[in-house]
Design an enzyme around this catalytic site. Structure first.
Site, mmCIF file in Angstrom:
data_model
loop_
_atom_site.group_PDB
_atom_site.id
_atom_site.type_symbol
_atom_site.label_atom_id
_atom_site.label_comp_id
_atom_site.label_asym_id
_atom_site.label_seq_id
_atom_site.Cartn_x
_atom_site.Cartn_y
_atom_site.Cartn_z
ATOM 1 N N TYR A 95 0.794 -1.226 0.000
ATOM 2 C CA TYR A 95 0.000 0.000 0.000
ATOM 3 C C TYR A 95 0.831 1.284 0.000
ATOM 4 O O TYR A 95 0.471 2.253 -0.693
ATOM 5 C CB TYR A 95 -0.998 -0.026 1.163
ATOM 6 N N GLU A 138 -9.068 -7.077 4.251
ATOM 7 C CA GLU A 138 -8.325 -8.177 3.636
ATOM 8 C C GLU A 138 -7.735 -9.114 4.682
ATOM 9 O O GLU A 138 -7.729 -10.340 4.494
ATOM 10 C CB GLU A 138 -7.245 -7.597 2.721
#
Length: 393
Positions: A95, A138
């Protein structure tokens, strides 16, 4: 948490994203994939070249900006993103790379006069908010897969127990876990992630599971795509006895509990998840219509199996439509799937559940036909093989 001023700045960029979002995201991908090779396996280069992936992400960024005050409305979009990320094993360490490249793209494409320090700070905070949301969601999926019976986290080694041609273009691979341990159950309509090393380069792809969960093996059925790097590798270079790395099943396009008539409408390789759905629905009492479209009999996979199922289960009816039939082909209709043909093949009662998959133009056409024929939109379900896009109703 975003401040009110930052939310206002995000919303102020919506018109710019509406007109220039795709160019911005294309620049973002060029930067990220060029400078961070560790994330390249997560992306299908064919989708980059076609523009489908940049277009899909640009739409996602735009939707996020538009709904920055009402993130709960993005629930369906977030669910699809989470499942896709999990299937490819996107991890928290990926990310920051995305965030860095996104902010660079905003500054470099929009320019310093528009992308001021305040705008970049607002978008940085907005991105971190989204990243935190996705990472948490997730992780819950990763943990659930690992803790379930037969589940695992990360990669698991599978052996190709059987390789079987289903048509001139589609081949099935029956995959058994090398460790001999139980196998995680999945919902019909889900897909698995496959990790391959092709000529020294890691690639990852998703493939629908084309047979219902049985606890022993997974089956994927792969169409050979012209110029497709992975599909041709699987067809030509993967043999029975070879071993492959798989990620756990994922996906939110699944058969839902219902007692309404079930209609499965597919074209080409879109048949694959519908096969698992059909198998799962057979013990139920509800009527089932299976409609499949193909160019001709040579590329029509699983025809014999569908006919056998229909013969053995009186609640199942099937209809085949060939757009370019060959001599000797037998189909219920020829040409494209028209509204009139679909009307004849649907149950008279339009309060039904429809699932349709295939090429994007086919799905757009089916969606229009179903709407015209009175099937409630909330009972029409579809999935994209690749980046999501809008279907014009």
């Amino acid at each position: 948490m975003l401040s009110n001023a930052q939310r206002a700045l995000i919303k102020a960029t919506v018109p710019l994203l509406e007109t220039g979002g795709e160019a911005l995201i294309t620049h973002f991908y060029r930067t990220m994939l060029g400078e961070y090779p560790e994330v390249r396996p997560l992306f299908n280069q064919a989708h980059q070249a076609s523009g489908d992936q940049p277009r899909a992400l640009a739409n996602g960024v735009l939707m996020y900006a538009r709904h920055i005050d009402q993130l709960q409305e993005l629930g369906p979009l977030v669910a699809k993103v989470v499942n896709k990320h999990v299937s490819l094993q996107v991890l928290p360490e990926h990310y920051p790379i995305v965030g860095t490249c996104l902010l660079r793209a905003i500054r470099e494409v929009l320019g310093e006069q528009i992308a001021t320090d305040e705008v970049l700070e607002a978008w940085g905070a907005a991105y971190q908010q989204l990243a935190d949301l996705l990472i948490e969601a997730e992780e819950s999926v990763y943990a659930a897969s690992a803790q379930a019976d037969g589940g695992w986290r990360g990669v698991r080694r599978f052996r190709v127990a059987r390789k079987q041609a289903e048509s001139e273009e589609i081949t099935s691979f029956y995959l058994e876990p090398v460790d001999g341990q139980p196998l995680l159950a999945f919902q019909p309509g889900q897909y698995i992630g496959l990790r391959l090393d092709i000529d020294g380069e890691e690639v990852r792809r998703n493939y629908s599971l084309s047979a219902a969960s049985n606890g022993r093996e997974y089956r994927i059925s792969v169409k050979r795509e012209a110029g497709g790097r992975v599909s041709n590798y699987l067809h030509d270079r993967v043999a029975e006895g070879d071993e492959l790395d798989l990620f756990p099943p994922a996906g939110d396009f699944v058969l839902r509990d219902s007692d309404k008539p079930l209609v499965l409408i597919t074209a080409g390789v879109g048949i694959t998840p519908a096969l698992a759905m059909l198998q799962e629905a057979l013990p139920q009492a509800r009527p089932i219509r299976f409609i499949h479209c193909a160019r001709h009999g040579g590329v029509h996979a699983f025809r014999d199996w569908i006919e056998d199922v229909s013969a053995q289960h009186e609640q199942v009816e099937h209809f085949f439509c060939y757009s370019e039939p060959r001599a000797g082909d037998s189909a219920d209709a020829e040409g494209l799937l028209s509204r009139e043909k679909l009307a004849d093949w649907l149950p008279q009662e339009r309060d039904l559940d429809a699932y349709f998959l295939g090429p994007r133009p086919f799905m757009a056409q089916v969606k229009r036909h179903l709407a015209d024929l009175g099937v409630p939109s909330q009972q029409c379900h579809y999935e994209f093989f690749g980046p999501a896009a809008a279907l014009d109703a």
